[in-house]
Scaffold this active site. Structure first.
Site, PDB file in Angstrom:
ATOM      1  N   ASN A 206       0.684  -1.144   0.013  1.00 40.17           N
ATOM      2  CA  ASN A 206       0.137   0.035  -0.082  1.00 40.17           C
ATOM      3  C   ASN A 206       0.662   1.314  -0.043  1.00 40.17           C
ATOM      4  O   ASN A 206       2.079   1.189  -0.097  1.00 40.17           O
ATOM      5  CB  ASN A 206      -0.756   0.120   1.227  1.00 40.17           C
ATOM      6  CG  ASN A 206      -0.403  -0.243   2.500  1.00 40.17           C
ATOM      7  OD1 ASN A 206       0.490   0.736   2.491  1.00 40.17           O
ATOM      8  ND2 ASN A 206      -0.279  -1.316   3.235  1.00 40.17           N
ATOM      9  N   ASP A 275      -3.981  -5.845   3.961  1.00 37.85           N
ATOM     10  CA  ASP A 275      -5.094  -6.700   4.404  1.00 37.85           C
ATOM     11  C   ASP A 275      -5.177  -7.891   4.119  1.00 37.85           C
ATOM     12  O   ASP A 275      -5.648  -8.741   4.563  1.00 37.85           O
ATOM     13  CB  ASP A 275      -6.272  -5.786   4.158  1.00 37.85           C
ATOM     14  CG  ASP A 275      -6.452  -4.437   4.605  1.00 37.85           C
ATOM     15  OD1 ASP A 275      -6.163  -4.495   5.738  1.00 37.85           O
ATOM     16  OD2 ASP A 275      -6.768  -3.425   4.004  1.00 37.85           O
ATOM     17  N   LYS A 285       9.083 -17.599  -9.668  1.00 43.45           N
ATOM     18  CA  LYS A 285       8.493 -16.571 -10.684  1.00 43.45           C
ATOM     19  C   LYS A 285       7.321 -17.276 -11.516  1.00 43.45           C
ATOM     20  O   LYS A 285       7.693 -18.050 -12.160  1.00 43.45           O
ATOM     21  CB  LYS A 285       9.333 -15.886 -11.476  1.00 43.45           C
ATOM     22  CG  LYS A 285       8.341 -14.360 -12.242  1.00 43.45           C
ATOM     23  CD  LYS A 285       9.320 -13.777 -12.947  1.00 43.45           C
ATOM     24  CE  LYS A 285       8.502 -12.771 -13.881  1.00 43.45           C
ATOM     25  NZ  LYS A 285       9.032 -12.170 -15.148  1.00 43.45           N
ATOM     26  N   PHE A 319      -3.998   3.036  14.763  1.00 42.66           N
ATOM     27  CA  PHE A 319      -4.235   4.174  13.645  1.00 42.66           C
ATOM     28  C   PHE A 319      -5.298   3.752  12.859  1.00 42.66           C
ATOM     29  O   PHE A 319      -5.473   2.446  12.580  1.00 42.66           O
ATOM     30  CB  PHE A 319      -2.918   4.430  12.816  1.00 42.66           C
ATOM     31  CG  PHE A 319      -1.996   5.394  13.541  1.00 42.66           C
ATOM     32  CD1 PHE A 319      -1.285   4.954  14.799  1.00 42.66           C
ATOM     33  CD2 PHE A 319      -1.819   6.425  13.051  1.00 42.66           C
ATOM     34  CE1 PHE A 319      -0.381   5.686  15.271  1.00 42.66           C
ATOM     35  CE2 PHE A 319      -0.807   7.553  13.735  1.00 42.66           C
ATOM     36  CZ  PHE A 319      -0.173   7.052  14.971  1.00 42.66           C
ATOM     37  N   LYS A 333     -13.019   0.470  16.051  1.00 40.25           N
ATOM     38  CA  LYS A 333     -11.766  -0.149  16.095  1.00 40.25           C
ATOM     39  C   LYS A 333     -11.380  -0.091  17.477  1.00 40.25           C
ATOM     40  O   LYS A 333     -10.564  -1.076  17.936  1.00 40.25           O
ATOM     41  CB  LYS A 333     -10.738   0.457  15.121  1.00 40.25           C
ATOM     42  CG  LYS A 333     -10.930  -0.143  13.681  1.00 40.25           C
ATOM     43  CD  LYS A 333      -9.948   0.589  12.864  1.00 40.25           C
ATOM     44  CE  LYS A 333     -10.752   0.357  11.570  1.00 40.25           C
ATOM     45  NZ  LYS A 333     -10.004   1.308  10.537  1.00 40.25           N
ATOM     46  N   LYS A 337     -10.505  -3.860  18.975  1.00 38.75           N
ATOM     47  CA  LYS A 337      -9.171  -4.305  19.047  1.00 38.75           C
ATOM     48  C   LYS A 337      -8.506  -3.823  20.678  1.00 38.75           C
ATOM     49  O   LYS A 337      -7.420  -3.869  20.702  1.00 38.75           O
ATOM     50  CB  LYS A 337      -8.543  -3.350  18.221  1.00 38.75           C
ATOM     51  CG  LYS A 337      -8.558  -3.770  16.769  1.00 38.75           C
ATOM     52  CD  LYS A 337      -7.681  -3.141  15.669  1.00 38.75           C
ATOM     53  CE  LYS A 337      -8.562  -3.284  14.181  1.00 38.75           C
ATOM     54  NZ  LYS A 337      -7.377  -3.517  13.036  1.00 38.75           N
TER      55      LYS A 337
HETATM   56  O1  C5P Z   1      -8.704  -2.373  10.738  1.00 34.47           O
HETATM   57  P1  C5P Z   1      -7.597  -1.505  10.251  1.00 34.47           P
HETATM   58  O2  C5P Z   1      -6.749  -2.329   9.376  1.00 34.47           O
HETATM   59  O3  C5P Z   1      -8.277  -0.235   9.450  1.00 34.47           O
HETATM   60  O4  C5P Z   1      -6.907  -0.873  11.528  1.00 34.47           O
HETATM   61  C1  C5P Z   1      -5.889  -0.333  11.489  1.00 34.47           C
HETATM   62  C2  C5P Z   1      -5.082  -0.400  12.639  1.00 34.47           C
HETATM   63  O5  C5P Z   1      -4.877  -1.747  12.906  1.00 34.47           O
HETATM   64  C3  C5P Z   1      -3.634   0.185  12.547  1.00 34.47           C
HETATM   65  O6  C5P Z   1      -3.246   0.562  13.876  1.00 34.47           O
HETATM   66  C4  C5P Z   1      -2.827  -1.069  11.868  1.00 34.47           C
HETATM   67  O7  C5P Z   1      -1.629  -0.825  12.232  1.00 34.47           O
HETATM   68  C5  C5P Z   1      -3.507  -2.080  12.506  1.00 34.47           C
HETATM   69  N1  C5P Z   1      -3.672  -3.258  11.734  1.00 34.47           N
HETATM   70  C6  C5P Z   1      -3.022  -4.451  11.921  1.00 34.47           C
HETATM   71  N2  C5P Z   1      -3.351  -5.788  11.457  1.00 34.47           N
HETATM   72  C7  C5P Z   1      -3.738  -5.893  10.280  1.00 34.47           C
HETATM   73  C8  C5P Z   1      -4.205  -4.596   9.861  1.00 34.47           C
HETATM   74  C9  C5P Z   1      -4.229  -3.595  10.460  1.00 34.47           C
HETATM   75  O8  C5P Z   1      -2.544  -4.644  13.289  1.00 34.47           O
HETATM   76  N3  C5P Z   1      -3.727  -6.993   9.599  1.00 34.47           N
END
Ligand code: C5P
Length: 397
Positions: A206, A275, A285, A319, A333, A337
């Site tokens: 990303n 994600d 490859k 974040f 969130k 979390k």
């Molecule tokens: O759910 P989302 O990805 O939007 O949440 C963002 C937060 O979760 C950020 O702090 C990011 O570093 C963390 N995150 C994570 N593991 C993932 C995706 C996001 O720890 N797979």
């Protein structure tokens, strides 16, 4: 007792530097004075020798100490650099990184907090070039005591008068206190994107630059914390005193963070973890022709959620980058979390968020308190976030 370095440049308000020096001494600190060569034409270094009880430094190359690299040695000891009065010239040199005298060389060598109190004629202080130079330094974390309005040496009335010595001393002491506010704490920061490989050549990632996380790490160091920075691939220069742990994929990052989580006091999860990853990643490859079908993807582990589940007193900061319903999504969130604080930023606008130098955020704590910030540099925003974290920790204890 800390060692404060007082840089003095050639403004007519130079006499007020003596009171600044005295103010820091009264607060129990040792002061080392650096005069620029021009300042030494206005006032003899002997005056500052007597007041500080130490030899004032003027020249970059000192014949009495030909072997010592004094600016580097002093940089290691200094807890704070205060420049009062500061001319337009020294501000321009700091902003450009010119190092042609002891003070400007010392500025580059030191990583102590820096406070600048400008003093100059109104036209010079308001000149767009000076404002630009000051803003450049602000973005790098330098703080200013803005000049006041009043009677100026040139006979004019206007902006440019050196701020009162007690105001300068008060701000300096605040910076000194802040530089120790996370002393004894271990801070774990994640930053940057992750890469999820399809094969040895191709990956999913990303737009994260890692800037926000690196600034969070830098500010934690500036406040005296021990910092471990677990970083995805970025082009950012890591802060020198942080322990850098590279992590390329979400799985690597999870492993490194979980390992260090139990010994951490505060965890800042600023990484933009990809994600999705490709299950059954190929070791070789994949031929283009073989890629024409649908690619299978699977969600990566939610690292922050895993940390939240293992929380034992750690302060957990997440974040959130959103383009829609910023606040509502961030609040969800926090609960999902088990966070103590979330920093939510809107990534739909230009110039903020991903890969930008500036950011604007909503800070929402577990109690539902929402604070909005104006658009500011990521350096300045990291300071606001740390102030909020420290205030929350203060309420806990
Ligand atoms: O759910 P989302 O990805 O939007 O949440 C963002 C937060 O979760 C950020 O702090 C990011 O570093 C963390 N995150 C994570 N593991 C993932 C995706 C996001 O720890 N797979």
């Amino acid at each position: 007792m800390a060692k404060i370095v007082l840089g003095v440049t050639s403004s007519v308000s130079i006499y007020k530097a003596c009171e600044v020096l005295r103010g820091f001494q009264k607060a129990g600190h040792e002061v080392q004075v650096i005069l620029t060569p021009n300042a030494a034409k206005l006032v003899s270094p002997l005056l500052f020798n007597s007041l500080s009880g130490r030899r004032t430094i003027v020249e970059l190359f000192d014949e009495d100490h030909p072997w010592s690299i004094a600016h580097v040695a002093l940089a290691k000891e200094a807890a704070l650099l205060v420049v009062a009065p500061a001319t337009a010239n020294i501000i321009a040199k700091f902003a450009a990184g010119v190092a042609d005298d002891f003070l400007s060389t010392f500025y580059l060598a030191a990583d102590a907090p820096v406070l600048i109190a400008p003093a100059m004629n109104e036209a010079m202080v308001l000149h767009p070039q000076t404002r630009d130079n000051m803003n450049r330094l602000r973005r790098r974390g330098v703080e200013f005591v803005e000049p006041a309005k009043g009677y100026l040496a040139c006979g004019d009335e206007g902006w440019g008068r050196l701020a009162e010595p007690e105001v300068i001393v008060r701000r300096g002491l605040e910076l000194l206190r802040r530089s120790l506010s996370l002393d004894g704490r271990t801070v774990l920061v994640s930053a940057g994107p992750t890469r999820e490989y399809l094969d040895p050549v191709r990956f999913l990632s990303n737009r994260s630059s890692g800037k926000m996380g690196y600034e969070m790490a830098r500010e934690a160091l500036a406040r005296g914390a021990k910092v471990v920075l677990v970083s995805g691939p970025t082009h950012e220069v890591p802060p020198a005193r942080a322990e850098l742990v590279p992590a390329e994929t979400a799985a690597d990052m999870k492993k490194e963070l979980l390992k260090r989580f139990p010994k951490s006091d505060i965890v800042v999860m600023a990484a933009a973890v990809a994600d999705f990853s490709f299950p059954g990643q190929s070791g070789r490859k994949i031929k283009k022709q073989a890629l024409s079908g649908d690619l299978k993807i699977a969600p990566t582990p939610d690292i922050l959620k895993a940390l939240g589940e293992r929380k034992k007193g750690q302060f957990l900061v997440g974040f959130a980058a959103e383009t829609d319903d910023l606040e509502a999504n961030a609040v969800k969130k926090i609960k999902a979390k088990r966070l103590d604080l979330i920093v939510a930023n809107d990534v739909s606008g230009p110039g903020i968020g991903f890969d930008a130098d500036e950011n604007q955020a909503l800070l929402i704590d577990a109690g539902g308190r929402v604070r909005g910030t104006p658009k500011m540099s990521k350096r300045e925003l990291s300071r606001v976030i740390w102030d909020v974290i420290e205030a929350s920790l203060g309420q806990r204890s």
